[in-house]
Motif scaffolding. Structure first.
Motif, PDB file in Angstrom:
ATOM      1  N   LEU A  50       1.084  -1.147  -0.090  1.00 58.25           N
ATOM      2  CA  LEU A  50       0.157  -0.031  -0.216  1.00 58.25           C
ATOM      3  C   LEU A  50       0.857   1.118   0.739  1.00 58.25           C
ATOM      4  CD1 LEU A  50      -2.571   1.352  -0.270  1.00 58.25           C
ATOM      5  CD2 LEU A  50      -2.609   1.124   2.837  1.00 58.25           C
ATOM      6  N   SER A 135      -3.645  -8.794   0.577  1.00 62.62           N
ATOM      7  CA  SER A 135      -5.042  -8.120   0.438  1.00 62.62           C
ATOM      8  C   SER A 135      -4.927  -6.559  -0.077  1.00 62.62           C
ATOM      9  CB  SER A 135      -5.429  -8.318   1.300  1.00 62.62           C
ATOM     10  OG  SER A 135      -5.027  -8.092   2.581  1.00 62.62           O
ATOM     11  N   ALA A 136      -4.259  -5.929   0.543  1.00 67.86           N
ATOM     12  CA  ALA A 136      -3.703  -4.146   0.552  1.00 67.86           C
ATOM     13  C   ALA A 136      -3.329  -4.721  -0.778  1.00 67.86           C
ATOM     14  CB  ALA A 136      -2.402  -4.295   0.850  1.00 67.86           C
ATOM     15  N   HIS A 138      -3.985  -6.081  -3.705  1.00 67.71           N
ATOM     16  CA  HIS A 138      -5.791  -6.387  -4.675  1.00 67.71           C
ATOM     17  C   HIS A 138      -6.590  -5.652  -4.124  1.00 67.71           C
ATOM     18  CE1 HIS A 138      -4.609 -10.704  -3.451  1.00 67.71           C
ATOM     19  NE2 HIS A 138      -3.244 -10.411  -4.265  1.00 67.71           N
ATOM     20  N   ARG A 139      -6.932  -5.000  -3.200  1.00 65.21           N
ATOM     21  CA  ARG A 139      -7.663  -3.914  -3.475  1.00 65.21           C
ATOM     22  C   ARG A 139      -7.138  -2.760  -4.131  1.00 65.21           C
ATOM     23  NH1 ARG A 139      -8.792   1.270  -0.976  1.00 65.21           N
ATOM     24  NH2 ARG A 139     -10.987   1.579  -0.615  1.00 65.21           N
ATOM     25  N   ALA A 140      -5.454  -1.615  -4.058  1.00 58.57           N
ATOM     26  CA  ALA A 140      -5.233  -1.679  -4.787  1.00 58.57           C
ATOM     27  C   ALA A 140      -5.390  -1.181  -6.121  1.00 58.57           C
ATOM     28  CB  ALA A 140      -3.509  -0.876  -4.357  1.00 58.57           C
ATOM     29  N   TRP A 142      -7.565  -2.732  -7.041  1.00 55.88           N
ATOM     30  CA  TRP A 142      -9.196  -1.767  -8.522  1.00 55.88           C
ATOM     31  C   TRP A 142      -9.135  -0.430  -7.645  1.00 55.88           C
ATOM     32  CZ3 TRP A 142     -12.582  -0.126  -4.999  1.00 55.88           C
ATOM     33  CH2 TRP A 142     -13.313  -1.573  -3.767  1.00 55.88           C
ATOM     34  N   ALA A 143      -9.015  -0.019  -6.289  1.00 57.52           N
ATOM     35  CA  ALA A 143      -9.471   0.922  -5.489  1.00 57.52           C
ATOM     36  C   ALA A 143      -8.507   2.495  -6.676  1.00 57.52           C
ATOM     37  CB  ALA A 143      -9.472   1.196  -4.419  1.00 57.52           C
ATOM     38  N   ASN A 208      -7.448   3.526   1.143  1.00 61.71           N
ATOM     39  CA  ASN A 208      -7.996   2.544   2.550  1.00 61.71           C
ATOM     40  C   ASN A 208      -7.646   3.317   4.101  1.00 61.71           C
ATOM     41  OD1 ASN A 208     -10.022   0.611   3.333  1.00 61.71           O
ATOM     42  ND2 ASN A 208      -7.867  -1.148   2.721  1.00 61.71           N
TER      43      ASN A 208
END
Length: 242
Positions: A50, A135-136, A138-140, A142-143, A208
């Motif tokens: 992140l 997971s951080a 993976h979120r980055a 798409w976010a 996030n």
């Protein structure tokens, strides 16, 4: 609409600025990723995915603003809108085509840039970021592209209002880098004002990290700003002479 999308893509891919801006996003992503990996090696302390993504996305956002502004405003410099609107009298459809194409490309290039940054970081760092299984990260992935698509929406709206490339870029960058910092200094009400401004909320969503609002509300605040700017821009587009 498909024909308008094809026409906009033909215009966009035939300009060197699009390729330069896309290349700069990938190049800066690689450089920042490698530098952070080297810094982790020197400090003996790895960075999380992140942190890598957040560092890369700030410079990418400026380039996305430039490209999004040029997609709308450069044509005014050369008198092209009059021709566009003779061919496509429903002007809002031209605006929608530019938005869909610009947002999709901004999201795609941002996602590719993040992957490049993670890979370059892992090549330079003593300890891999494990971005494929974190997971951080993976979120980055798409976010942050979603955030850049919304930046495109906001910038194109301002572009339709300003009809000038330099003016649009200055407005967006001043809002991003200066306005919210100065607003926070307003006595008594500064903190209350800032929580309704766009870019701090966008960064809270992309990184996030909850600020004045929850992550979802922060996304909503920026989206309202972006949609309002775009709608105002399209209203101006319909009302003005070409």
């Amino acid at each position: 609409m498909l024909n308008l999308l094809r026409a906009e893509w033909t215009k966009l891919r035939s300009t060197s600025s699009f390729w330069w801006n896309s290349g700069l996003i990938l190049a800066f992503s690689a450089v920042f990723g490698a530098l952070m990996g080297y810094g982790a090696r020197m400090a003996g302390k790895p960075f999380g995915p992140l942190t890598i993504a957040a560092s890369v996305v700030m410079i990418d956002m400026i380039i996305v603003i430039v490209q999004s502004a040029m997609t709308v405003t450069t044509e005014y410099r050369f008198g092209i809108p009059a021709t566009n609107f003779r061919i496509a009298p429903k002007r809002w459809q031209v605006a929608v085509a530019k938005l869909l194409l610009g947002a999709a490309l901004a999201a795609l290039v941002t996602a590719l840039g993040l992957v490049v940054a993670f890979v370059c970081y892992d090549l330079a760092a003593p300890v891999a970021s494990n971005w494929l299984s974190t997971s951080a990260a993976h979120r980055a992935l798409w976010a942050m592209p979603l955030g850049m698509a919304l930046v495109t929406l906001f910038t194109q709206g301002v572009g339709w209002l300003a009809r000038n490339t330099a003016g649009t870029i200055v407005i967006m960058i001043v809002m991003m880098l200066l306005v919210e910092t100065l607003a926070a200094l307003i006595p008594r009400i500064g903190a209350d004002v800032v929580k309704y401004l766009p870019f701090g909320n966008l960064l809270s969503f992309m990184n996030n990290q909850e600020g004045s609002w929850s992550i979802g509300v922060s996304l909503l605040v920026f989206t309202v700003w972006a949609v309002a700017a775009w709608v105002a821009g399209v209203v101006a587009l319909e009302a003005r002479d070409a």
